[in-house]
Each structure stands twice: as structure tokens, then as C-alpha cells.
Enzyme design. Structure first.
Site, PDB file in Angstrom:
ATOM      1  N   CYS A 189       8.616  -4.655  11.662  1.00 21.35           N
ATOM      2  CA  CYS A 189       7.669  -3.548  11.747  1.00 21.35           C
ATOM      3  C   CYS A 189       6.619  -3.997  12.628  1.00 21.35           C
ATOM      4  O   CYS A 189       7.083  -4.734  13.787  1.00 21.35           O
ATOM      5  CB  CYS A 189       7.416  -3.645  10.174  1.00 21.35           C
ATOM      6  SG  CYS A 189       5.813  -2.403   9.800  1.00 21.35           S
ATOM      7  N   GLU A 204      13.798  -5.613   4.051  1.00 19.98           N
ATOM      8  CA  GLU A 204      13.611  -5.585   2.958  1.00 19.98           C
ATOM      9  C   GLU A 204      13.212  -4.993   1.538  1.00 19.98           C
ATOM     10  O   GLU A 204      13.286  -5.300   0.256  1.00 19.98           O
ATOM     11  CB  GLU A 204      12.397  -6.838   2.579  1.00 19.98           C
ATOM     12  CG  GLU A 204      10.905  -6.330   2.487  1.00 19.98           C
ATOM     13  CD  GLU A 204      10.946  -6.262   4.282  1.00 19.98           C
ATOM     14  OE1 GLU A 204       9.478  -6.145   4.189  1.00 19.98           O
ATOM     15  OE2 GLU A 204      10.918  -6.085   4.878  1.00 19.98           O
ATOM     16  N   HIS A 243      11.577  -1.401   7.574  1.00 24.91           N
ATOM     17  CA  HIS A 243      11.627  -2.630   6.515  1.00 24.91           C
ATOM     18  C   HIS A 243      12.879  -3.027   5.585  1.00 24.91           C
ATOM     19  O   HIS A 243      13.187  -2.503   4.682  1.00 24.91           O
ATOM     20  CB  HIS A 243      10.304  -2.840   5.610  1.00 24.91           C
ATOM     21  CG  HIS A 243       9.614  -2.663   5.963  1.00 24.91           C
ATOM     22  ND1 HIS A 243       8.732  -3.661   6.157  1.00 24.91           N
ATOM     23  CD2 HIS A 243       8.738  -1.784   6.154  1.00 24.91           C
ATOM     24  CE1 HIS A 243       7.384  -3.555   6.391  1.00 24.91           C
ATOM     25  NE2 HIS A 243       7.262  -2.587   6.990  1.00 24.91           N
TER      26      HIS A 243
END
Length: 211
Positions: free
Chosen positions: A82, A194, A192
Site C-alpha cells: 500500500c 494481508e 493489501h
């Protein structure tokens, strides 16, 4: 033998979610801003949320730009996520204010040209052939984005045929923008991993497998 990964703590980013996501790959993960630990790790993950200028200020406060630069000069893997990707570019422009970045790639991070901002949701990514980052993932795989700024033009031109050109992936929200870059030891994603479920876990596993 498990690889050692540092999630770099410079005051910005979803550190614990990034830590948990990388731990799912089987790597040993440390969250720290310690210079030596970050330099010695097999891989350095640089997350980032919020404003470009604030992230760069936090990064410099712990000599993060030096760590990134020295690791890459020695061919040591770094991955940005990001705003952690955005700060790798030459500059960021927010509200008319220009802030120098790490300058690993030329280019400007600026506002997205879209009817709805921030861009928040799941997108497919246009991936170049031979990508290691997206290996094993289908073309219709979606990743989670949440951001208001991005890189709309890729400015790096390779003039030496002996130098391998970076692999740049794109997606579109109003206008095309850079979604990910693979450039030797330097990988980065605007989305992202994650927060992207099994697809993000597979991508992070691909990264850890290169360490």
C-alpha cells in the site's frame, strides 16, 4: 529452515495483521524498527497506511530509507504494501504538496482519477507473463484495495537490453494505475495481501519462497 522476515515498524501500517499473514507462510516474523535486525533479515516487509508525507517522515525517523536502499544495493529482498509501495517512488503529491520518496523507481504518486474515492474493494489484476509474485493464481483472482492515491504512469524506461525490465501489474478504478511491481529483490503491491484471504496468503508465500 524457516526464513526470518522483519515487518518494519516505522509508525505506519497494519503491523499485526501483516505479521500474522506472513507467519502463515511458515516464516519467523519480527516486528521492529531496529536497524541491524532489519538489515540482517532474509526479507523486509514495509507496510504503510495514511498520508505519503507522514509515512516518509516516520520512515526517515528510524533510518528506514537507508535500510531499504542498502538492502536493495546488496540484492536483499524488500516488499512494500500500500503506502509502503508508494513511498518507493520518486515523489508523492497530496493536496498540492510534493514530498520526496525513496526514489527506487521514477514516478509520481497522486490522486486517483475516479468518480468514487477512496477506492475500497476487490479488484482483479492484469499480470504480465512470467510473474513470480502471482504464480499459481488465476487471472480472475481478486485482491483487496483501500486507497485514494496511486501511480497512474510507469515512468521507468530500460535502455540496456542486458537489464531485466520490472514486471508491472495494473488494475483500474476510474483510470488504470499500478497494482504491483516485481523488480529483482524489490516487490510491492498497492493492494493489501494481508487482507486478501487465501489469494493474499498465496502471494506472500510466493515472496517468502524467493528469500
Amino acid at each position: 529452515m524457516a526464513k526470518n522476515v522483519v515487518v518494519f515498524d516505522y509508525g505506519s501500517g497494519n503491523l499485526r495483521s501483516a505479521q500474522r499473514a506472513v507467519e502463515r507462510t511458515g516464516a519467523n516474523v519480527t516486528v521492529t524498527s531496529d536497524f541491524k535486525t532489519a538489515m540482517d533479515a532474509d526479507g523486509l516487509l514495509v507496510p504503510g497506511v495514511g498520508a505519503f508525507e507522514a509515512c516518509m517522515r516516520g520512515l526517515k525517523a528510524v533510518r528506514g530509507e537507508q535500510i531499504i536502499g542498502r538492502r536493495l544495493a546488496g540484492g536483499r529482498p524488500v516488499m512494500g504494501i500500500c503506502v509502503g509501495m508508494q513511498i518507493l517512488f520518486e515523489r508523492g503529491v497530496e493536496h498540492g504538496v510534493e514530498t520526496p520518496g525513496c526514489d527506487e523507481w521514477p514516478g509520481t504518486v497522486g490522486p486517483l482519477d475516479a468518480p468514487v474515492v477512496p477506492h475500497m474493494g476487490w479488484n482483479t489484476v492484469d499480470v504480465p507473463e512470467g510473474s513470480r509474485m502471482f504464480a499459481g493464481l488465476d487471472a480472475d483472482t481478486r485482491f483487496y484495495f483501500v486507497h485514494s492515491y496511486g501511480v497512474r504512469e510507469w515512468e521507468l524506461r530500460i535502455t540496456n537490453e542486458n537489464i531485466r525490465a520490472p514486471k508491472v501489474s495494473w488494475t483500474t478504478h476510474g483510470h488504470p494505475f499500478v497494482a504491483a511491481v516485481e523488480n529483482g529483490p524489490l516487490w510491492a503491491t498497492q493492494f493489501h495481501p494481508e487482507k486478501s484471504g487465501d489469494a493474499g496468503a498465496a502471494l506472500l508465500t510466493n515472496w517468502v519462497n524467493t528469500l
